[in-house]
Write an enzyme that holds these catalytic residues in place. Structure first.
Site, PDB file in Angstrom:
ATOM      1  N   PHE A  17     -17.244  83.891  43.220  1.00  0.00           N
ATOM      2  CA  PHE A  17     -15.969  83.185  43.056  1.00  0.00           C
ATOM      3  C   PHE A  17     -15.827  82.632  41.644  1.00  0.00           C
ATOM      4  CE2 PHE A  17     -17.616  82.975  47.350  1.00  0.00           C
ATOM      5  CZ  PHE A  17     -16.566  83.524  48.085  1.00  0.00           C
ATOM      6  N   GLY A  43     -26.894  77.240  44.193  1.00  0.00           N
ATOM      7  CA  GLY A  43     -25.867  78.142  44.729  1.00  0.00           C
ATOM      8  C   GLY A  43     -25.932  79.503  44.069  1.00  0.00           C
ATOM      9  N   ASP A  68     -30.921  78.632  46.646  1.00  0.00           N
ATOM     10  CA  ASP A  68     -29.943  78.954  47.696  1.00  0.00           C
ATOM     11  C   ASP A  68     -30.715  79.238  48.980  1.00  0.00           C
ATOM     12  OD1 ASP A  68     -27.753  80.097  49.245  1.00  0.00           O
ATOM     13  OD2 ASP A  68     -26.772  80.494  47.333  1.00  0.00           O
ATOM     14  N   GLY A  72     -25.297  81.110  53.559  1.00  0.00           N
ATOM     15  CA  GLY A  72     -23.858  80.933  53.383  1.00  0.00           C
ATOM     16  C   GLY A  72     -23.442  79.475  53.505  1.00  0.00           C
ATOM     17  N   ASP A 138     -23.203  74.344  42.220  1.00  0.00           N
ATOM     18  CA  ASP A 138     -22.204  75.223  42.849  1.00  0.00           C
ATOM     19  C   ASP A 138     -22.711  75.686  44.216  1.00  0.00           C
ATOM     20  OD1 ASP A 138     -19.838  76.654  43.101  1.00  0.00           O
ATOM     21  OD2 ASP A 138     -20.655  78.428  42.101  1.00  0.00           O
ATOM     22  N   HIS A 141     -19.836  72.804  49.328  1.00  0.00           N
ATOM     23  CA  HIS A 141     -18.766  72.030  48.706  1.00  0.00           C
ATOM     24  C   HIS A 141     -18.316  70.818  49.518  1.00  0.00           C
ATOM     25  CE1 HIS A 141     -18.984  75.141  45.849  1.00  0.00           C
ATOM     26  NE2 HIS A 141     -17.802  74.991  45.317  1.00  0.00           N
ATOM     27  N   HIS A 166     -19.008  73.493  39.338  1.00  0.00           N
ATOM     28  CA  HIS A 166     -17.947  74.475  39.574  1.00  0.00           C
ATOM     29  C   HIS A 166     -16.941  73.879  40.551  1.00  0.00           C
ATOM     30  CE1 HIS A 166     -16.507  78.754  40.626  1.00  0.00           C
ATOM     31  NE2 HIS A 166     -16.022  78.393  39.468  1.00  0.00           N
ATOM     32  N   ASP A 167     -15.719  74.419  40.503  1.00  0.00           N
ATOM     33  CA  ASP A 167     -14.652  74.038  41.444  1.00  0.00           C
ATOM     34  C   ASP A 167     -14.196  72.594  41.288  1.00  0.00           C
ATOM     35  OD1 ASP A 167     -14.623  76.649  42.686  1.00  0.00           O
ATOM     36  OD2 ASP A 167     -16.535  76.096  43.591  1.00  0.00           O
TER      37      ASP A 167
HETATM   38 MG    MG Z   1     -17.975  77.846  43.231  1.00  0.00          MG
END
Ligand code: MG
Length: 214
Positions: A17, A43, A68, A72, A138, A141, A166-167
């Site tokens: 992403f 992540g 990670d 998921g 990342d 979230h 991120h995000d």
């Molecule tokens: Mg992200």
């Protein structure tokens, strides 16, 4: 630095992403950070951002640690918005992005650079003592996950190192606010200074002394 030919072309096909512009910024930040120490990513997913960070580390002869559990995130589970059937392990019925990640790292020739940690970030952090030059957050979230990632890892950042999220969505209509909430928490600590964002990549530079001593 000229990135043409440095970042492998197949990166556009790697699941993930991350916008190209954000990836190139990660590459540049890691290139600068590597003079201080190794980098760490939370992540890894299928390895897209790992390539951008890892190629910079490879150029500088540094290590990239990446964490990670590969099961998921919340929104990647069956029935959720970002569910991807390609990543479903039919034997277990669980998401498993590890095989995809391994293929990416092998194809990018980063196996001598990237150290994957197949676990949750707070478990990896428990006995961690290595000072870090860049921490890229990342992973999951949800607020609880992002704040845990932040609290586990910011103490290991070297002065001058980067804390990258991120995000980051300044407008709540654009996306979830948890990373931005934690970003603001980091800023409020006065331990970091804000440097320019790239799209949704929020970048802070560590200006305080290390919390965990070398
Ligand atoms: Mg992200």
């Amino acid at each position: 630095m000229e990135t043409e030919g440095v970042i492998p072309e197949f990166i556009s096909e790697v699941k993930g992403f991350l916008a190209e512009e954000e990836g190139l910024r990660l590459f540049e930040l890691a290139l600068e950070a590597c003079s201080l120490g190794p980098c760490l990513e939370i992540g890894s997913f299928c390895g897209k951002s790992t390539i951008y960070l890892g190629v910079a580390c490879k150029i500088k002869g540094r290590t990239l640690f990446t964490i990670d559990h590969h099961r998921g995130s919340e929104e990647q589970q069956p029935g959720q918005l970002y569910f991807d059937a390609d990543l479903l392990d039919s034997r277990t019925g669980q998401i498993d992005s590890l095989q995809c990640f391994r293929e990416t790292i092998q194809k990018a020739e980063l196996e001598e650079v990237v150290v994957p940690m197949i676990t949750r970030s707070h478990v990896a952090a428990r006995d961690w003592t290595t000072p870090l030059s860049l921490v890229f957050i990342d992973g999951g979230h949800s607020y609880e996950t992002v704040v845990t990632d932040y609290k586990c890892w910011y103490p290991h950042l070297l002065p001058g190192g980067f804390l990258v999220f991120h995000d980051i969505f300044l407008d709540p209509a654009e996306g979830g606010q948890a990373p931005y909430e934690v970003y603001k928490l980091a800023l409020a600590s006065k331990r970091f200074e804000e440097i320019p964002m790239t799209k949704t990549l929020g970048v802070l530079r560590c200006c305080g002394p290390m919390v965990v001593k070398k």
